[in-house]
Write an enzyme that holds these catalytic residues in place. Structure first.
Site, PDB file in Angstrom:
ATOM      1  N   GLY A   7     -62.123  26.597 -77.589  1.00 65.54           N
ATOM      2  CA  GLY A   7     -61.438  27.619 -77.202  1.00 65.54           C
ATOM      3  C   GLY A   7     -60.602  28.943 -77.502  1.00 65.54           C
ATOM      4  O   GLY A   7     -59.831  29.368 -77.551  1.00 65.54           O
ATOM      5  N   SER A   8     -61.530  28.392 -79.335  1.00 68.65           N
ATOM      6  CA  SER A   8     -60.951  29.809 -79.546  1.00 68.65           C
ATOM      7  C   SER A   8     -61.515  31.189 -79.008  1.00 68.65           C
ATOM      8  O   SER A   8     -60.490  31.892 -79.448  1.00 68.65           O
ATOM      9  CB  SER A   8     -61.806  29.676 -81.022  1.00 68.65           C
ATOM     10  OG  SER A   8     -63.175  29.678 -81.333  1.00 68.65           O
ATOM     11  N   ASN A   9     -62.528  31.035 -78.612  1.00 61.77           N
ATOM     12  CA  ASN A   9     -62.932  32.053 -78.181  1.00 61.77           C
ATOM     13  C   ASN A   9     -61.613  32.919 -76.820  1.00 61.77           C
ATOM     14  O   ASN A   9     -61.386  34.237 -76.687  1.00 61.77           O
ATOM     15  CB  ASN A   9     -64.410  32.431 -77.368  1.00 61.77           C
ATOM     16  CG  ASN A   9     -65.333  33.076 -78.355  1.00 61.77           C
ATOM     17  OD1 ASN A   9     -65.240  33.580 -78.700  1.00 61.77           O
ATOM     18  ND2 ASN A   9     -66.076  31.835 -78.982  1.00 61.77           N
ATOM     19  N   MET A  55     -70.269  24.579 -71.232  1.00 61.11           N
ATOM     20  CA  MET A  55     -71.060  23.824 -71.425  1.00 61.11           C
ATOM     21  C   MET A  55     -72.052  23.547 -70.003  1.00 61.11           C
ATOM     22  O   MET A  55     -72.451  21.678 -70.050  1.00 61.11           O
ATOM     23  CB  MET A  55     -71.044  22.349 -72.515  1.00 61.11           C
ATOM     24  CG  MET A  55     -70.178  22.859 -73.478  1.00 61.11           C
ATOM     25  SD  MET A  55     -71.189  24.521 -74.493  1.00 61.11           S
ATOM     26  CE  MET A  55     -72.479  23.012 -75.234  1.00 61.11           C
ATOM     27  N   ARG A  56     -71.570  24.409 -68.933  1.00 57.96           N
ATOM     28  CA  ARG A  56     -72.400  23.643 -67.959  1.00 57.96           C
ATOM     29  C   ARG A  56     -73.924  24.994 -67.060  1.00 57.96           C
ATOM     30  O   ARG A  56     -73.089  26.217 -67.272  1.00 57.96           O
ATOM     31  CB  ARG A  56     -71.079  23.369 -66.618  1.00 57.96           C
ATOM     32  CG  ARG A  56     -70.443  22.193 -66.801  1.00 57.96           C
ATOM     33  CD  ARG A  56     -70.749  20.565 -66.415  1.00 57.96           C
ATOM     34  NE  ARG A  56     -70.873  20.324 -65.343  1.00 57.96           N
ATOM     35  CZ  ARG A  56     -72.020  19.901 -64.292  1.00 57.96           C
ATOM     36  NH1 ARG A  56     -72.447  18.576 -65.325  1.00 57.96           N
ATOM     37  NH2 ARG A  56     -71.935  20.464 -62.969  1.00 57.96           N
ATOM     38  N   ASN A 100     -71.262  36.100 -70.518  1.00 61.21           N
ATOM     39  CA  ASN A 100     -71.162  34.555 -71.350  1.00 61.21           C
ATOM     40  C   ASN A 100     -71.048  35.211 -72.679  1.00 61.21           C
ATOM     41  O   ASN A 100     -71.674  36.323 -73.078  1.00 61.21           O
ATOM     42  CB  ASN A 100     -72.736  34.278 -71.084  1.00 61.21           C
ATOM     43  CG  ASN A 100     -72.104  32.764 -71.836  1.00 61.21           C
ATOM     44  OD1 ASN A 100     -71.300  32.048 -72.476  1.00 61.21           O
ATOM     45  ND2 ASN A 100     -73.831  32.780 -72.863  1.00 61.21           N
ATOM     46  N   HIS A 113     -72.696  34.076 -76.540  1.00 63.72           N
ATOM     47  CA  HIS A 113     -73.665  32.730 -76.953  1.00 63.72           C
ATOM     48  C   HIS A 113     -73.427  33.516 -78.629  1.00 63.72           C
ATOM     49  O   HIS A 113     -73.808  34.054 -79.130  1.00 63.72           O
ATOM     50  CB  HIS A 113     -75.452  33.518 -76.632  1.00 63.72           C
ATOM     51  CG  HIS A 113     -76.021  32.484 -77.466  1.00 63.72           C
ATOM     52  ND1 HIS A 113     -75.919  31.000 -76.257  1.00 63.72           N
ATOM     53  CD2 HIS A 113     -76.920  32.995 -78.167  1.00 63.72           C
ATOM     54  CE1 HIS A 113     -77.045  30.691 -77.455  1.00 63.72           C
ATOM     55  NE2 HIS A 113     -77.353  31.496 -77.977  1.00 63.72           N
TER      56      HIS A 113
HETATM   57  C1  GRF Z   1     -68.885  30.012 -79.128  1.00 65.24           C
HETATM   58  O1  GRF Z   1     -69.809  29.932 -80.656  1.00 65.24           O
HETATM   59  C2  GRF Z   1     -69.665  30.729 -78.716  1.00 65.24           C
HETATM   60  O2  GRF Z   1     -70.552  31.145 -78.670  1.00 65.24           O
HETATM   61  C3  GRF Z   1     -70.334  29.061 -77.531  1.00 65.24           C
HETATM   62  O3  GRF Z   1     -69.368  28.040 -77.690  1.00 65.24           O
HETATM   63  C4  GRF Z   1     -68.921  28.291 -78.449  1.00 65.24           C
HETATM   64  C5  GRF Z   1     -67.341  28.164 -78.183  1.00 65.24           C
HETATM   65  O4  GRF Z   1     -67.016  27.770 -79.146  1.00 65.24           O
HETATM   66  N1  GRF Z   1     -71.296  29.897 -76.699  1.00 65.24           N
HETATM   67  P1  GRF Z   1     -64.921  27.810 -78.965  1.00 65.24           P
HETATM   68  O5  GRF Z   1     -64.691  26.866 -77.819  1.00 65.24           O
HETATM   69  O6  GRF Z   1     -64.516  28.736 -78.343  1.00 65.24           O
HETATM   70  O7  GRF Z   1     -63.839  28.171 -79.710  1.00 65.24           O
END
Ligand code: GRF
Length: 199
Positions: free
Chosen positions: A11-13, A92-93, A115, A117
């Site tokens: 969940g860092s994003n 992840m789905r 999304n 990536h």
């Molecule tokens: C990130 O690298 C994002 O680009 C990819 O999954 C990872 C998620 O990281 N889709 P976080 O859970 O947001 O830390």
């Protein structure tokens, strides 16, 4: 622009979006977090930033049943399916076409689903984008925010940010540099979308 964030992991994003939202006035709002993983770090983040959470585990369910449950939870949480943006942040789905159809935007001619990536798409789609880039020996990689289409890690690019891979970089170095850029890129991309100028 009302957003529902989908996350399966750390969940860092999502956290970066919460912080970006708190730092200055934004034209977008984070209404809800949806996770398919009850132990996801993103759920703790939601608690820290007072974002409501819905957990919909996918285990022992068909893909269709899982997606129907998500739709029901969205509606039950007061989300307007006709205007909401789904913001995938390590979810992840893969969504079916039928699910995506609920979020089709007639003006954009795209789904209101975005999304992030960890590569400069179309290079290195799929899992472990940073590792793929390092293993391939490329000298630069980056991250991509893109609109979602039924094909995985494809769809129109909103923005990309790149960085150099040095000869001495190890996987953790590449991931650190990449994530730092992701955390800036996603809020910027939502700002752009919220300006509503996309054609
Ligand atoms: C990130 O690298 C994002 O680009 C990819 O999954 C990872 C998620 O990281 N889709 P976080 O859970 O947001 O830390």
């Amino acid at each position: 622009m009302n957003c529902v964030v989908f996350a399966s992991g750390r969940g860092s994003n999502f956290e970066a979006l919460c912080k970006a939202k708190r730092a200055i006035v934004r034209a977008w709002d984070l209404k809800l977090l949806v996770s398919n993983v009850p132990t996801a770090g993103a759920i703790k983040v939601a608690g820290d930033f007072q974002v409501p959470v819905v957990v919909v585990p996918h285990t022992s369910m068909t893909r269709q049943a899982h997606e129907e449950k998500i739709l029901a939870e969205l509606v039950g949480s007061g989300v307007d399916l006709k205007t909401v943006w789904l913001v995938l942040a390590g979810y992840m789905r893969v969504f079916t076409k039928e699910f995506l159809a609920h979020f089709y935007d007639n003006r954009l001619k795209q789904y209101r689903v975005v999304n992030i990536h960890p590569s400069l798409l179309p290079a290195f789609p799929g899992v472990d984008g940073y590792k793929q880039a390092l293993d391939a020996g490329v000298t630069k990689t980056g991250c991509t925010v893109h609109l979602v289409i039924p094909e995985i890690d494809a769809g129109p690019v909103i923005l990309q940010k790149e960085f150099a891979i040095l000869k001495t970089d190890r996987l953790e170095d590449v991931e650190r540099k990449g994530l730092a850029l992701e955390h800036v890129a996603y809020a910027e991309a939502l700002d752009e979308l919220a300006r509503n100028e996309y054609t």
